[in-house]
Design a protein around this motif. Structure first.
Motif, PDB file in Angstrom:
ATOM      1  N   ALA A 262     -21.326  11.139   2.278  1.00  0.00           N
ATOM      2  CA  ALA A 262     -22.071  12.213   1.959  1.00  0.00           C
ATOM      3  C   ALA A 262     -21.653  13.529   2.662  1.00  0.00           C
ATOM      4  N   GLU A 263     -22.022  14.681   1.973  1.00  0.00           N
ATOM      5  CA  GLU A 263     -21.764  15.959   2.550  1.00  0.00           C
ATOM      6  C   GLU A 263     -23.092  15.841   3.559  1.00  0.00           C
ATOM      7  N   ASN A 264     -22.860  15.907   4.921  1.00  0.00           N
ATOM      8  CA  ASN A 264     -23.934  16.037   5.724  1.00  0.00           C
ATOM      9  C   ASN A 264     -23.412  16.400   7.121  1.00  0.00           C
ATOM     10  N   ALA A 265     -23.639  17.617   7.654  1.00  0.00           N
ATOM     11  CA  ALA A 265     -23.325  18.016   9.079  1.00  0.00           C
ATOM     12  C   ALA A 265     -24.216  18.016   9.924  1.00  0.00           C
ATOM     13  N   THR A 266     -25.485  17.344   9.662  1.00  0.00           N
ATOM     14  CA  THR A 266     -26.510  17.271  10.581  1.00  0.00           C
ATOM     15  C   THR A 266     -26.608  15.874  11.261  1.00  0.00           C
ATOM     16  N   SER A 267     -27.485  15.583  12.467  1.00  0.00           N
ATOM     17  CA  SER A 267     -27.610  14.424  12.933  1.00  0.00           C
ATOM     18  C   SER A 267     -28.374  13.449  12.309  1.00  0.00           C
TER      19      SER A 267
ATOM     20  N   LEU B 142     -17.067  15.556  -3.660  1.00  0.00           N
ATOM     21  CA  LEU B 142     -18.012  16.214  -3.178  1.00  0.00           C
ATOM     22  C   LEU B 142     -17.893  17.748  -2.898  1.00  0.00           C
ATOM     23  N   SER B 143     -16.866  18.272  -2.860  1.00  0.00           N
ATOM     24  CA  SER B 143     -16.383  19.803  -2.705  1.00  0.00           C
ATOM     25  C   SER B 143     -16.472  20.291  -4.126  1.00  0.00           C
TER      26      SER B 143
ATOM     27  N   ASP C  76     -14.639  19.505   5.228  1.00  0.00           N
ATOM     28  CA  ASP C  76     -13.656  19.149   6.412  1.00  0.00           C
ATOM     29  C   ASP C  76     -14.470  17.920   6.873  1.00  0.00           C
ATOM     30  N   ALA C  77     -13.628  17.088   7.682  1.00  0.00           N
ATOM     31  CA  ALA C  77     -14.344  15.804   8.074  1.00  0.00           C
ATOM     32  C   ALA C  77     -15.416  15.968   8.942  1.00  0.00           C
ATOM     33  N   GLY C  78     -15.441  17.115   9.808  1.00  0.00           N
ATOM     34  CA  GLY C  78     -16.884  17.132  10.344  1.00  0.00           C
ATOM     35  C   GLY C  78     -18.247  17.471   9.720  1.00  0.00           C
ATOM     36  N   SER C  79     -18.069  17.789   8.343  1.00  0.00           N
ATOM     37  CA  SER C  79     -19.014  17.792   7.390  1.00  0.00           C
ATOM     38  C   SER C  79     -19.406  16.786   6.483  1.00  0.00           C
ATOM     39  N   LEU C  80     -18.652  15.701   6.877  1.00  0.00           N
ATOM     40  CA  LEU C  80     -18.810  14.463   6.073  1.00  0.00           C
ATOM     41  C   LEU C  80     -19.501  13.576   6.686  1.00  0.00           C
TER      42      LEU C  80
ATOM     43  N   LEU D 271     -17.959   5.680  10.429  1.00  0.00           N
ATOM     44  CA  LEU D 271     -16.706   6.244  10.934  1.00  0.00           C
ATOM     45  C   LEU D 271     -16.794   7.563  11.710  1.00  0.00           C
ATOM     46  N   SER D 272     -16.109   7.993  12.738  1.00  0.00           N
ATOM     47  CA  SER D 272     -16.374   8.855  13.416  1.00  0.00           C
ATOM     48  C   SER D 272     -15.555  10.219  12.651  1.00  0.00           C
ATOM     49  N   ALA D 273     -15.648  11.238  13.134  1.00  0.00           N
ATOM     50  CA  ALA D 273     -15.019  12.542  12.383  1.00  0.00           C
ATOM     51  C   ALA D 273     -13.409  12.448  12.331  1.00  0.00           C
ATOM     52  N   ASP D 274     -12.988  11.869  13.596  1.00  0.00           N
ATOM     53  CA  ASP D 274     -11.553  11.426  13.802  1.00  0.00           C
ATOM     54  C   ASP D 274     -11.006  10.439  12.875  1.00  0.00           C
ATOM     55  N   GLU D 275     -11.845   9.315  12.663  1.00  0.00           N
ATOM     56  CA  GLU D 275     -11.333   8.547  11.928  1.00  0.00           C
ATOM     57  C   GLU D 275     -11.371   8.972  10.421  1.00  0.00           C
ATOM     58  N   VAL D 276     -12.338   9.712  10.152  1.00  0.00           N
ATOM     59  CA  VAL D 276     -12.329  10.213   8.767  1.00  0.00           C
ATOM     60  C   VAL D 276     -11.277  11.169   8.601  1.00  0.00           C
ATOM     61  N   GLN D 277     -10.941  12.034   9.396  1.00  0.00           N
ATOM     62  CA  GLN D 277      -9.719  12.841   9.426  1.00  0.00           C
ATOM     63  C   GLN D 277      -8.381  12.044   9.392  1.00  0.00           C
ATOM     64  N   GLY D 278      -8.472  11.079  10.118  1.00  0.00           N
ATOM     65  CA  GLY D 278      -7.040  10.014   9.878  1.00  0.00           C
ATOM     66  C   GLY D 278      -6.981   9.368   8.365  1.00  0.00           C
TER      67      GLY D 278
END
Length: 233
Positions: A43-48, A189-190, A200-204, A221-228
């Motif tokens: 999902a596109e989601n940068a919130t908590s 999604l983009s 970017d990974a932080g907004s997913l 998944l964490s942002a780092d795992e998504v980036q990987g």
């Protein structure tokens, strides 16, 4: 004596549908894709506030639209699954049964209440080779009026869903690795996002239903795992 104000049933339903669609269109999109090792949910989601959650051992839920409404529905689904699993057995809790239950609740509200639910949801179930009739993955989409449909391969919901589906229809293929599915999900999604650059990974928000995982199949998944995964590592 004043005449009662009359509105045809067709017009009432059309107005409710239009109201619900406007609420959903304000939400950012979500995709679910089958891949080599299970099901990817993105999902596109940068919130908590999470749009994706676990329902039961092999079943996940995604919601778009009004957060309070789809999160309440998710909690109802968890209770339904727990009750069914306790009364029968854990493998008897199936995505199809849950999707039907959600469809009945949403459809009942759409028909009987003045205000329809402003939401659209996905119920995803990963297959399990231990059970003869549970081997395949399942993806169900339930709309604001309770209409339910199943989607082999992939499904998308939310605002700008036509642009998202266009990318998925062009580039999706069966049996793709999880990393490739993640990259495709981000491209899709983009395409439906308001910004011009890739997300970017932080907004997913990315979760997996992992077929090989022992016990509960859902993992976030964490942002780092998504980036990987986006980098192919």
């Amino acid at each position: 004596m004043s005449m009662p104000f009359y509105v045809s049933p067709e017009q009432v339903m059309a107005d409710k549908a239009e109201f619900a669609r406007k609420g959903i269109a304000r939400g950012k999109s979500i995709v679910a894709l089958e891949h080599q090792g299970g099901v990817l949910l993105m999902a596109e989601n940068a919130t908590s506030l999470n749009k994706i959650g676990e329902i039961y051992d092999r079943i996940a839920f995604c919601g778009v639209g009004k957060f309070s409404e789809f999160d309440q529905l998710r909690k109802v689904g968890v209770r339904y699954a727990d009750t069914t699993g306790y009364a029968y057995s854990r493998e008897d809790v199936r995505g199809r049964g849950l999707a039907n239950a959600f469809s009945q609740v949403i459809g009942e509200v759409f028909t009987r209440e003045i205000k329809p639910l402003e939401l659209e949801i996905i119920v995803a179930e990963v297959g399990d080779d231990r059970y003869e009739d549970h081997k395949s993955n399942s993806l169900y989409r339930i709309k604001y009026d309770g209409f339910i449909s199943d989607h082999p391969g992939f499904v998308a919901i939310g605002g700008n869903v036509e642009e998202v589906e266009s990318v998925l229809k062009n580039d999706y293929r069966d049996g793709m690795p999880a990393g490739e599915a993640t990259q495709l999900g981000r491209r899709a999604l983009s395409a439906g996002a308001e910004r011009s650059s890739e997300l970017d990974a932080g907004s997913l928000e990315v979760c997996l239903l992992d077929r090989e995982r022992t016990g509960r199949k859902f993992c976030r998944l964490s942002a780092d795992e998504v980036q990987g995964m986006l980098d192919g590592s």
